[in-house]
Write a protein that holds these residues in place. Structure first.
Motif, PDB file in Angstrom:
ATOM      1  N   LYS A 109       0.849  -1.189   0.000  1.00 28.39           N
ATOM      2  CA  LYS A 109       0.000   0.000   0.000  1.00 28.39           C
ATOM      3  C   LYS A 109       0.884   1.239   0.000  1.00 28.39           C
ATOM      4  N   GLU A 110       0.323   2.338  -0.460  1.00 24.46           N
ATOM      5  CA  GLU A 110       1.041   3.604  -0.441  1.00 24.46           C
ATOM      6  C   GLU A 110       1.402   3.935   1.006  1.00 24.46           C
ATOM      7  N   PRO A 111       2.675   4.192   1.298  1.00 21.65           N
ATOM      8  CA  PRO A 111       3.028   4.454   2.699  1.00 21.65           C
ATOM      9  C   PRO A 111       2.330   5.703   3.229  1.00 21.65           C
ATOM     10  N   VAL A 112       1.947   5.617   4.475  1.00 23.67           N
ATOM     11  CA  VAL A 112       1.277   6.763   5.096  1.00 23.67           C
ATOM     12  C   VAL A 112       2.284   7.463   5.988  1.00 23.67           C
ATOM     13  N   LYS A 113       2.551   8.698   5.682  1.00 25.43           N
ATOM     14  CA  LYS A 113       3.475   9.477   6.506  1.00 25.43           C
ATOM     15  C   LYS A 113       2.713   9.966   7.719  1.00 25.43           C
ATOM     16  N   ARG A 114       3.268   9.765   8.867  1.00 21.06           N
ATOM     17  CA  ARG A 114       2.619  10.221  10.087  1.00 21.06           C
ATOM     18  C   ARG A 114       3.605  11.061  10.877  1.00 21.06           C
ATOM     19  N   GLY A 115       3.270  12.264  11.174  1.00 18.16           N
ATOM     20  CA  GLY A 115       4.097  13.099  12.025  1.00 18.16           C
ATOM     21  C   GLY A 115       3.545  13.066  13.426  1.00 18.16           C
ATOM     22  N   LEU A 116       3.995  14.020  14.242  1.00 19.98           N
ATOM     23  CA  LEU A 116       3.476  14.059  15.609  1.00 19.98           C
ATOM     24  C   LEU A 116       1.985  14.380  15.628  1.00 19.98           C
ATOM     25  N   GLY A 117       1.522  15.060  14.562  1.00 14.46           N
ATOM     26  CA  GLY A 117       0.116  15.426  14.500  1.00 14.46           C
ATOM     27  C   GLY A 117      -0.807  14.232  14.529  1.00 14.46           C
ATOM     28  N   SER A 118      -0.274  13.074  14.134  1.00 15.05           N
ATOM     29  CA  SER A 118      -1.147  11.894  14.069  1.00 15.05           C
ATOM     30  C   SER A 118      -1.502  11.366  15.447  1.00 15.05           C
ATOM     31  N   ILE A 119      -0.879  11.912  16.493  1.00  6.71           N
ATOM     32  CA  ILE A 119      -1.197  11.459  17.841  1.00  6.71           C
ATOM     33  C   ILE A 119      -2.638  11.808  18.177  1.00  6.71           C
ATOM     34  N   GLY A 120      -3.120  12.912  17.653  1.00  9.07           N
ATOM     35  CA  GLY A 120      -4.486  13.314  17.967  1.00  9.07           C
ATOM     36  C   GLY A 120      -4.470  14.325  19.105  1.00  9.07           C
ATOM     37  N   GLN A 121      -5.545  15.142  19.139  1.00  2.41           N
ATOM     38  CA  GLN A 121      -5.614  16.232  20.098  1.00  2.41           C
ATOM     39  C   GLN A 121      -5.527  15.722  21.534  1.00  2.41           C
ATOM     40  N   LYS A 122      -6.251  14.620  21.799  1.00  2.00           N
ATOM     41  CA  LYS A 122      -6.304  14.072  23.160  1.00  2.00           C
ATOM     42  C   LYS A 122      -4.913  13.596  23.606  1.00  2.00           C
ATOM     43  N   GLY A 123      -4.243  12.893  22.696  1.00  4.13           N
ATOM     44  CA  GLY A 123      -2.922  12.364  22.998  1.00  4.13           C
ATOM     45  C   GLY A 123      -1.912  13.483  23.205  1.00  4.13           C
ATOM     46  N   LEU A 124      -2.019  14.522  22.342  1.00  4.49           N
ATOM     47  CA  LEU A 124      -1.089  15.648  22.440  1.00  4.49           C
ATOM     48  C   LEU A 124      -1.228  16.379  23.759  1.00  4.49           C
ATOM     49  N   SER A 125      -2.483  16.628  24.153  1.00  8.94           N
ATOM     50  CA  SER A 125      -2.668  17.370  25.397  1.00  8.94           C
ATOM     51  C   SER A 125      -2.204  16.532  26.590  1.00  8.94           C
ATOM     52  N   ALA A 126      -2.393  15.221  26.511  1.00  7.89           N
ATOM     53  CA  ALA A 126      -1.912  14.351  27.606  1.00  7.89           C
ATOM     54  C   ALA A 126      -0.398  14.406  27.679  1.00  7.89           C
ATOM     55  N   LEU A 127       0.248  14.390  26.501  1.00  8.91           N
ATOM     56  CA  LEU A 127       1.699  14.444  26.433  1.00  8.91           C
ATOM     57  C   LEU A 127       2.218  15.780  26.976  1.00  8.91           C
ATOM     58  N   GLU A 128       1.525  16.873  26.587  1.00  6.78           N
ATOM     59  CA  GLU A 128       1.908  18.215  27.030  1.00  6.78           C
ATOM     60  C   GLU A 128       1.832  18.318  28.552  1.00  6.78           C
ATOM     61  N   LYS A 129       0.754  17.739  29.105  1.00  9.48           N
ATOM     62  CA  LYS A 129       0.553  17.787  30.557  1.00  9.48           C
ATOM     63  C   LYS A 129       1.665  16.997  31.250  1.00  9.48           C
ATOM     64  N   LEU A 130       2.019  15.865  30.651  1.00  9.31           N
ATOM     65  CA  LEU A 130       3.062  15.005  31.208  1.00  9.31           C
ATOM     66  C   LEU A 130       4.400  15.748  31.241  1.00  9.31           C
ATOM     67  N   LYS A 131       4.690  16.459  30.152  1.00  9.79           N
ATOM     68  CA  LYS A 131       5.942  17.214  30.076  1.00  9.79           C
ATOM     69  C   LYS A 131       5.985  18.310  31.137  1.00  9.79           C
ATOM     70  N   GLN A 132       4.833  19.008  31.268  1.00  8.02           N
ATOM     71  CA  GLN A 132       4.790  20.091  32.258  1.00  8.02           C
ATOM     72  C   GLN A 132       4.991  19.534  33.666  1.00  8.02           C
ATOM     73  N   ASP A 133       4.378  18.393  33.942  1.00  6.96           N
ATOM     74  CA  ASP A 133       4.523  17.775  35.267  1.00  6.96           C
ATOM     75  C   ASP A 133       5.980  17.435  35.538  1.00  6.96           C
ATOM     76  N   LEU A 134       6.624  16.860  34.516  1.00  9.88           N
ATOM     77  CA  LEU A 134       8.020  16.473  34.678  1.00  9.88           C
ATOM     78  C   LEU A 134       8.904  17.689  34.913  1.00  9.88           C
ATOM     79  N   GLU A 135       8.639  18.773  34.149  1.00  6.79           N
ATOM     80  CA  GLU A 135       9.435  19.991  34.304  1.00  6.79           C
ATOM     81  C   GLU A 135       9.256  20.573  35.703  1.00  6.79           C
ATOM     82  N   ARG A 136       7.999  20.560  36.148  1.00  7.94           N
ATOM     83  CA  ARG A 136       7.711  21.086  37.503  1.00  7.94           C
ATOM     84  C   ARG A 136       8.477  20.277  38.545  1.00  7.94           C
TER      85      ARG A 136
END
Lengths: 166, 304
Positions: free
Chosen positions: A135-162
């Motif tokens: 099949k035609e390869p599907v390029k996936r960037g970070l955007g493919s994580i989805g809004q929910k996944g991104l916000s969870a990741l962002e929260k995780l990063k902020q927690d770690l930084e704190r």
């Protein structure tokens, strides 16, 4: 010297991006099948992992003949991990943490449309037969994580930084 | 290679309240039965872990699919043994569909034969198996074998509620050919052959129930293996067969364990109880059908 957790998560993001953005999206299970021995070994034998990657890339054990998709995933893992292992700034503990985070990120990405799993060859294939048309390869960037996944990741990063700031 | 579809005789699940775990009534059986699991000649078992591991072979290092281990020792996971036995026990009873929803589903207060014995969510069942370990340190040989690449089965080609592989090797029909050829052996996989030992823990079983469990393990009325239990991977290539033989028995309420004649007598009594129970009416012919699929081909039996 060990890297901070934030730095490791950032490296994991890069590695997951590279593994997910190739010809075939690498699945968590494929990555873990290759690094599981290294991660569960208290001695964490890096040389053994390097030899495993080299042999896998050379086609040892016939795993690259399993199916086109699986072979592409294994090749992506061999290439991706090869670059990571060349970086001498990462300690053994860092590498274990990095692979764990990367697997987690690949799982999050996997919540989007499913592909062939590591354990199952593509439907319709039979012993000795070649996999169907690629099949035609599907390029996936970070955007493919989805809004929910991104916000969870962002929260995780902020927690770690704190946490690290105290 | 053959993939066989088997179905239960017509009938609906019979449900009863589950047995309690907190008391051991005197009229029911509780204890531990030690079983020997031995691979017949030419056979091996390969319980997979999903890992690709660097393995040393006489020909050098190779990346192979790793077999299951506990603290470095090759094992056959008890959960896998229980699953294999449950599948055959379900085939040999009017049991539920474990994936059913709503009223068709078993519950602790109302469960079918298989759920009552092997458990269901929130009820741990009355039969369990420990991981099978080598019978002695030299009893199991570990090696790397090349196996055919697995393929997705086509359920529509094998009708039946249960699909089982016989002991034949995998074959395929090449384009333009009329005769099936052996499937090429490509994937490196760690495999075990030899003699393992596991413990079957049971509580509050009737003689008929434990007799039926023994029959589902492949034990015959004379306690010789009647068919091979299939465990681990590579079943599609006719592998994973083990012969199950009872070795010793400890029953709650007795002081000494039973072996040899005493064990044989007890097990034969339980199997006879199952054979003469109402269960045997519809299911003994099904057991014979199962034996035909899973028994080794004539001439491949080890000398006894």
């Amino acid at each position: 010297m060990s890297l901070s957790q934030t730095a490791i998560v950032q490296r994991a993001e890069q590695l997951a991006g590279a593994l997910a953005g190739g010809r075939t999206r690498v699945e968590k299970n494929v990555l873990l099948s290759v690094v599981a021995d290294f991660m569960s070994d208290p001695r964490a034998d890096l040389d053994r992992l390097r030899r495993t990657l080299k042999l896998l890339g050379d086609g040892s054990g016939g795993h690259l003949k399993r199916s086109t998709s699986y072979a592409q995933q294994i090749e992506a893992v061999v290439d991706g991990l090869g670059e990571v292992l060349a970086d001498s700034s990462l300690s053994l503990a860092d590498l274990k943490s990095l692979f764990g985070w990367t697997a987690r990120l690949l799982l999050v990405r996997g919540e989007s449309p499913p592909a062939t799993t590591a354990g199952d060859p593509p439907a319709g294939s039979s012993p000795g037969s070649k996999a169907g048309p690629r099949k035609e390869p599907v390029k996936r960037g970070l955007g493919s994580i989805g809004q929910k996944g991104l916000s969870a990741l962002e929260k995780l990063k902020q927690d770690l930084e704190r946490k690290e700031k105290g | 290679m053959g993939r066989h579809g088997l179905s239960r005789p017509a009938g609906s699940p019979e449900r009863h309240p589950s047995q309690r775990h907190d008391v051991w009534p005197r009229d029911l059986l509780t204890g531990v039965l030690t079983l020997s699991l031995e691979t017949p000649p030419g056979q091996y078992v390969s319980p997979g872990t999903g890992r690709l591991a660097l393995t040393t072979t006489p020909g050098g290092e190779i990346v192979a699919q790793q077999g299951a281990r506990a603290a470095g020792t090759p094992v056959l996971p008890g959960s896998g043994i229980k699953g294999a036995v449950r599948t055959l026990y379900e085939l040999l009873s009017f049991s539920c569909d474990p994936l059913a929803r709503g009223r068709d589903r078993c519950s602790v207060s109302n469960c079918c034969d298989a759920c009552s014995l092997f458990g269901l969510p929130s009820y741990s069942g009355r039969v369990s198996f420990s991981d099978a370990v080598p019978a002695d340190p030299q009893a199991v040989k570990v090696e790397v074998q090349k196996v055919p690449i697995p393929w997705t089965p086509k359920p529509d080609r094998t009708p039946g509620e249960f699909r089982l592989y016989d002991l034949g090797e995998a074959t395929f029909l090449a384009a333009g050919r009329k005769v099936a050829q052996p499937a090429p052996r490509i994937l490196a996989r760690e495999v075990f052959s030899g003699k393992f030992e596991t413990r079957l823990h049971f509580s509050n079983l009737t003689p008929v129930e434990i007799g039926r469990v023994l029959l589902a393990l492949g034990v015959g009325p004379d306690l010789s293996p009647r068919f091979c239990l299939r465990l681990g991977g590579v079943k599609y290539d006719g592998k994973g067969a083990v012969r199950v033989t009872p070795r010793s028995l400890s029953l709650a309420g007795t002081t000494s364990s039973r072996e040899d004649e005493a064990l044989r007598g007890e097990c034969a009594r339980w199997i006879e109880a199952a054979r003469t129970s109402p269960w045997a009416g519809p299911f003994w012919p099904k057991l014979d059908e199962l034996v035909k699929v899973l028994a080794p081909a004539k001439g491949t039996e080890a000398p006894r």
